[in-house]
Design an enzyme around this catalytic site. Structure first.
Site, PDB file in Angstrom:
ATOM      1  N   TYR A   8       0.829  -1.202   0.000  1.00  0.00           N
ATOM      2  CA  TYR A   8       0.000   0.000   0.000  1.00  0.00           C
ATOM      3  C   TYR A   8       0.870   1.261   0.000  1.00  0.00           C
ATOM      4  O   TYR A   8       1.881   1.330   0.676  1.00  0.00           O
ATOM      5  CB  TYR A   8      -0.927   0.029   1.220  1.00  0.00           C
ATOM      6  CG  TYR A   8      -2.056  -0.961   1.179  1.00  0.00           C
ATOM      7  CD1 TYR A   8      -2.320  -1.719   0.042  1.00  0.00           C
ATOM      8  CD2 TYR A   8      -2.873  -1.144   2.284  1.00  0.00           C
ATOM      9  CE1 TYR A   8      -3.357  -2.630   0.016  1.00  0.00           C
ATOM     10  CE2 TYR A   8      -3.917  -2.060   2.267  1.00  0.00           C
ATOM     11  CZ  TYR A   8      -4.154  -2.796   1.130  1.00  0.00           C
ATOM     12  OH  TYR A   8      -5.184  -3.703   1.110  1.00  0.00           O
ATOM     13  N   SER A 166     -13.753  -2.843   1.021  1.00  0.00           N
ATOM     14  CA  SER A 166     -14.590  -2.024   0.139  1.00  0.00           C
ATOM     15  C   SER A 166     -16.070  -2.171   0.471  1.00  0.00           C
ATOM     16  O   SER A 166     -16.891  -2.490  -0.400  1.00  0.00           O
ATOM     17  CB  SER A 166     -14.348  -2.354  -1.336  1.00  0.00           C
ATOM     18  OG  SER A 166     -14.912  -1.357  -2.184  1.00  0.00           O
ATOM     19  N   PRO A 167     -16.468  -1.946   1.719  1.00  0.00           N
ATOM     20  CA  PRO A 167     -17.869  -2.119   2.108  1.00  0.00           C
ATOM     21  C   PRO A 167     -18.816  -1.156   1.411  1.00  0.00           C
ATOM     22  O   PRO A 167     -20.016  -1.407   1.352  1.00  0.00           O
ATOM     23  CB  PRO A 167     -17.854  -1.880   3.616  1.00  0.00           C
ATOM     24  CG  PRO A 167     -16.661  -1.009   3.853  1.00  0.00           C
ATOM     25  CD  PRO A 167     -15.644  -1.487   2.860  1.00  0.00           C
ATOM     26  N   GLY A 170     -16.272   1.200  -3.393  1.00  0.00           N
ATOM     27  CA  GLY A 170     -15.598   2.352  -3.984  1.00  0.00           C
ATOM     28  C   GLY A 170     -16.345   3.655  -3.811  1.00  0.00           C
ATOM     29  O   GLY A 170     -16.114   4.602  -4.570  1.00  0.00           O
ATOM     30  N   GLY A 171     -17.244   3.718  -2.835  1.00  0.00           N
ATOM     31  CA  GLY A 171     -17.994   4.939  -2.575  1.00  0.00           C
ATOM     32  C   GLY A 171     -19.378   4.972  -3.179  1.00  0.00           C
ATOM     33  O   GLY A 171     -20.176   5.865  -2.880  1.00  0.00           O
ATOM     34  N   LEU A 172     -19.704   4.003  -4.024  1.00  0.00           N
ATOM     35  CA  LEU A 172     -21.010   4.022  -4.693  1.00  0.00           C
ATOM     36  C   LEU A 172     -22.168   3.897  -3.715  1.00  0.00           C
ATOM     37  O   LEU A 172     -23.259   4.417  -3.963  1.00  0.00           O
ATOM     38  CB  LEU A 172     -21.096   2.897  -5.725  1.00  0.00           C
ATOM     39  CG  LEU A 172     -20.206   3.013  -6.965  1.00  0.00           C
ATOM     40  CD1 LEU A 172     -20.499   1.868  -7.916  1.00  0.00           C
ATOM     41  CD2 LEU A 172     -20.411   4.347  -7.661  1.00  0.00           C
ATOM     42  N   LEU A 173     -21.935   3.204  -2.596  1.00  0.00           N
ATOM     43  CA  LEU A 173     -23.000   3.004  -1.614  1.00  0.00           C
ATOM     44  C   LEU A 173     -22.982   4.083  -0.536  1.00  0.00           C
ATOM     45  O   LEU A 173     -23.702   3.983   0.462  1.00  0.00           O
ATOM     46  CB  LEU A 173     -22.855   1.621  -0.968  1.00  0.00           C
ATOM     47  CG  LEU A 173     -23.065   0.437  -1.919  1.00  0.00           C
ATOM     48  CD1 LEU A 173     -22.571  -0.858  -1.287  1.00  0.00           C
ATOM     49  CD2 LEU A 173     -24.539   0.315  -2.300  1.00  0.00           C
ATOM     50  N   GLY A 174     -22.184   5.102  -0.756  1.00  0.00           N
ATOM     51  CA  GLY A 174     -22.062   6.169   0.239  1.00  0.00           C
ATOM     52  C   GLY A 174     -22.884   7.407  -0.061  1.00  0.00           C
ATOM     53  O   GLY A 174     -22.584   8.482   0.453  1.00  0.00           O
ATOM     54  N   GLY A 175     -23.894   7.272  -0.909  1.00  0.00           N
ATOM     55  CA  GLY A 175     -24.722   8.429  -1.259  1.00  0.00           C
ATOM     56  C   GLY A 175     -24.155   9.246  -2.385  1.00  0.00           C
ATOM     57  O   GLY A 175     -24.292  10.472  -2.411  1.00  0.00           O
TER      58      GLY A 175
END
Length: 285
Positions: A8, A166-167, A170-175
């Site tokens: 990383y 990635s819960p 990639g941010g798609l489920l974060g509004g």
């Protein structure tokens, strides 16, 4: 718990994130003693043979280098970042056993393993009378539920904790759609995220409406759903700000009723033609 990996920080140099944690530990005040430290081995750290994957030599060298960067004498959870199809389990477990005997690692985990890889690893460890794997870190969220077919059942069978990465996909489920309408910035605006957004836009619109109807932030709802899944220990979150971290803690307080969970299953169905059933019924008669 901090989760990182030796590779990383690629843009600024491999090992950079381990060095950041190491500098934080070095400030003292019991930081290391109060932290569960997890890192990973497998990724390419150089151009020579045995500078990647899971040979005994690379496992030993990579662990020593991670300990140096992390400024600690042991790693609580040493995870294999990927399955190594070229190295026999006997070699891998011997190398991990030596590290445990030396006190340099406490437990071994896997990441991105298939269900049968978990089974193979555990049976090889059993033959050597070893603890084997204690955890599996998988891509798992509402938009990617493949691990429910065989990885989660294997983990439950062998007593592994599951740590979804990635819960928020990639941010798609974060509004993301709400943020775009409000003129805010969102991470999912280019590349893979943009393609995924176009692919799932209609579903995400319905999902964000469901979250709003429940009075919850979409990101928090996604985390809470994971915490309700049988076998999940806890998702790995990646907040960029203290406010995002504090908001994520709300997921620990939410109890999703059957109606809400059914609505989420309808929005994000399990994969397979018979996705409401476990494997192998999910894809067979």
């Amino acid at each position: 718990m901090f989760d990182t990996a030796n590779v990383y920080g690629r843009e600024k140099g491999k090992g950079v994130t381990e060095e950041i944690i190491g500098r934080w530990f070095a400030t003292g005040a019991g930081r290391r003693e109060r932290t569960v430290l997890a890192t990973k081995v497998y990724g390419k750290m150089g151009d020579w043979p045995n500078e990647n994957r899971l040979s005994a030599l690379n496992i030993r060298r990579a662990c020593e280098e991670s300990l140096r960067r992390l400024r600690t004498d042991h790693i609580d959870l040493y995870q294999m970042h990927h399955v190594d199809r070229a190295t026999p389990w006997e070699e891998i477990w011997e190398a991990m056993s030596v590290l445990r005997q030396q006190g340099k690692i406490l437990y071994v985990g896997s990441s991105n393993f298939a269900g049968w890889h978990i089974a193979a690893a555990q049976e090889a460890a059993r033959d050597r009378h070893l603890v084997g794997l204690v955890s599996e870190q998988s891509l798992y969220n509402l938009l990617s539920r493949w691990v429910e077919l065989e990885v989660l059942p294997a983990a439950r069978h062998y007593g592994l904790g599951v740590i979804p990465w990635s819960p928020l996909h990639g941010g798609l489920l974060g509004g993301v759609l709400r943020k775009q309408r409000d003129g805010g910035t969102a991470r999912s605006t280019a590349g893979w995220e943009a393609r995924e957004l176009d692919r799932h836009r209609e579903t995400l619109e319905r999902y964000e409406k469901l979250a709003a109807d429940l009075g919850e932030d979409p990101a928090v709802l996604a985390l809470a759903w994971l915490l309700h899944q049988d076998g999940v220990t806890g998702p790995i979150i990646g907040p960029r700000t203290p406010d995002q971290f504090t908001a994520a803690l709300r997921a620990l307080e939410i109890t999703l009723d059957d109606t809400t969970r059914t609505s989420l299953d309808e929005l994000f169905p399990l994969p397979g033609p018979n996705g409401t059933k476990p494997a192998p019924e999910a894809y067979a008669w």
